[in-house]
Design a protein around this motif. Structure first.
Motif, PDB file in Angstrom:
ATOM      1  N   ARG A   1       1.014  -1.093   0.035  1.00 22.94           N
ATOM      2  CA  ARG A   1       0.156  -0.042   0.009  1.00 22.94           C
ATOM      3  C   ARG A   1       1.016   1.108  -0.006  1.00 22.94           C
ATOM      4  O   ARG A   1       0.440   2.162  -0.483  1.00 22.94           O
ATOM      5  CB  ARG A   1      -1.050   0.162   1.213  1.00 22.94           C
ATOM      6  CG  ARG A   1      -2.317  -0.495   0.861  1.00 22.94           C
ATOM      7  CD  ARG A   1      -3.381  -0.266   2.144  1.00 22.94           C
ATOM      8  NE  ARG A   1      -3.026   0.757   2.892  1.00 22.94           N
ATOM      9  CZ  ARG A   1      -2.612   0.428   4.255  1.00 22.94           C
ATOM     10  NH1 ARG A   1      -2.672  -0.686   5.063  1.00 22.94           N
ATOM     11  NH2 ARG A   1      -2.199   1.467   5.263  1.00 22.94           N
ATOM     12  N   GLY A   2       1.921   1.383   0.746  1.00 23.85           N
ATOM     13  CA  GLY A   2       2.902   2.152   0.933  1.00 23.85           C
ATOM     14  C   GLY A   2       3.548   2.608  -0.253  1.00 23.85           C
ATOM     15  O   GLY A   2       3.947   3.873  -0.634  1.00 23.85           O
ATOM     16  N   ASN A   3       3.825   1.689  -1.175  1.00 20.14           N
ATOM     17  CA  ASN A   3       4.766   1.696  -2.295  1.00 20.14           C
ATOM     18  C   ASN A   3       3.812   1.799  -3.690  1.00 20.14           C
ATOM     19  O   ASN A   3       4.421   2.594  -4.726  1.00 20.14           O
ATOM     20  CB  ASN A   3       5.450   0.442  -2.584  1.00 20.14           C
ATOM     21  CG  ASN A   3       6.718   0.594  -1.518  1.00 20.14           C
ATOM     22  OD1 ASN A   3       7.285   1.362  -0.834  1.00 20.14           O
ATOM     23  ND2 ASN A   3       7.076  -0.732  -1.278  1.00 20.14           N
ATOM     24  N   VAL A   4       2.561   1.762  -3.796  1.00 21.26           N
ATOM     25  CA  VAL A   4       1.939   1.788  -4.870  1.00 21.26           C
ATOM     26  C   VAL A   4       1.247   3.134  -4.795  1.00 21.26           C
ATOM     27  O   VAL A   4       0.470   3.583  -3.976  1.00 21.26           O
ATOM     28  CB  VAL A   4       0.858   0.649  -5.018  1.00 21.26           C
ATOM     29  CG1 VAL A   4      -0.111   0.692  -6.198  1.00 21.26           C
ATOM     30  CG2 VAL A   4       1.411  -0.638  -5.041  1.00 21.26           C
ATOM     31  N   PRO A   5       1.365   4.023  -5.920  1.00 21.62           N
ATOM     32  CA  PRO A   5       0.887   5.345  -5.903  1.00 21.62           C
ATOM     33  C   PRO A   5      -0.821   5.125  -6.302  1.00 21.62           C
ATOM     34  O   PRO A   5      -1.426   4.281  -6.804  1.00 21.62           O
ATOM     35  CB  PRO A   5       1.577   5.934  -6.866  1.00 21.62           C
ATOM     36  CG  PRO A   5       2.076   4.739  -7.909  1.00 21.62           C
ATOM     37  CD  PRO A   5       2.455   3.670  -6.818  1.00 21.62           C
ATOM     38  N   THR A   6      -1.464   6.074  -5.428  1.00 23.74           N
ATOM     39  CA  THR A   6      -2.941   6.000  -5.603  1.00 23.74           C
ATOM     40  C   THR A   6      -3.385   7.156  -6.192  1.00 23.74           C
ATOM     41  O   THR A   6      -2.683   8.278  -6.555  1.00 23.74           O
ATOM     42  CB  THR A   6      -3.449   6.122  -4.085  1.00 23.74           C
ATOM     43  OG1 THR A   6      -2.941   7.084  -3.259  1.00 23.74           O
ATOM     44  CG2 THR A   6      -3.448   4.970  -3.276  1.00 23.74           C
TER      45      THR A   6
END
Length: 141
Positions: A136-141
């Motif tokens: 979650r922290g590494n995938v851009p939203t």
């Protein structure tokens, strides 16, 4: 044998696992007339206290189009109350009601019960939580 290639896709594994975990919650939430997104909103409010709609949406990763009707239903059910900000009326604060607090307390052990159902060891479960948080922290939203 997987002939679709889905079993090799991390995104599919995450999707299917998410649906399976949510299904574990469903009977307990149905019994108290809650959806999973309503449940997690109440849980955040119970643990963090009153929050603005904006902050709650950011915490839950929900847009206002999803969050607003969810909050409206919770308010109609008497589980939250919305209050306009005193310094900026565009800001709306969300507060748990006593009924909302009691419901959260009633469901407090639900995550632990669901975790026990997975068959994972405590170490596996902690590792999984860490890995999912990293994704979650590494995938851009």
């Amino acid at each position: 044998m997987d002939t679709t290639g889905l079993e090799q896709m991390v995104c599919f594994q995450l999707y299917a696992a998410s649906r399976a975990m949510t299904a574990l919650y469903r009977p307990h939430l149905d019994a108290v007339n809650l959806t999973y997104p309503q449940y997690i909103a109440l849980r955040v409010l119970r643990h963090q206290g009153p929050a603005t709609v904006r902050t709650l949406g950011q915490t839950l990763h929900l847009d206002s189009g999803t969050l607003s009707p969810l909050l409206k239903r919770l308010e109609t059910q008497g589980r939250i109350r919305r209050e306009r900000g005193t310094t900026d009326e565009r800001t709306v604060w969300i507060h748990l009601t006593d009924a909302g607090r009691r419901l959260c307390d009633q469901l407090a052990d639900l995550p632990q019960r669901a975790a026990c159902t997975t068959g994972l060891t405590t170490g596996d479960y902690e590792y999984l939580q860490d890995m999912l948080g990293r994704i979650r922290g590494n995938v851009p939203t």
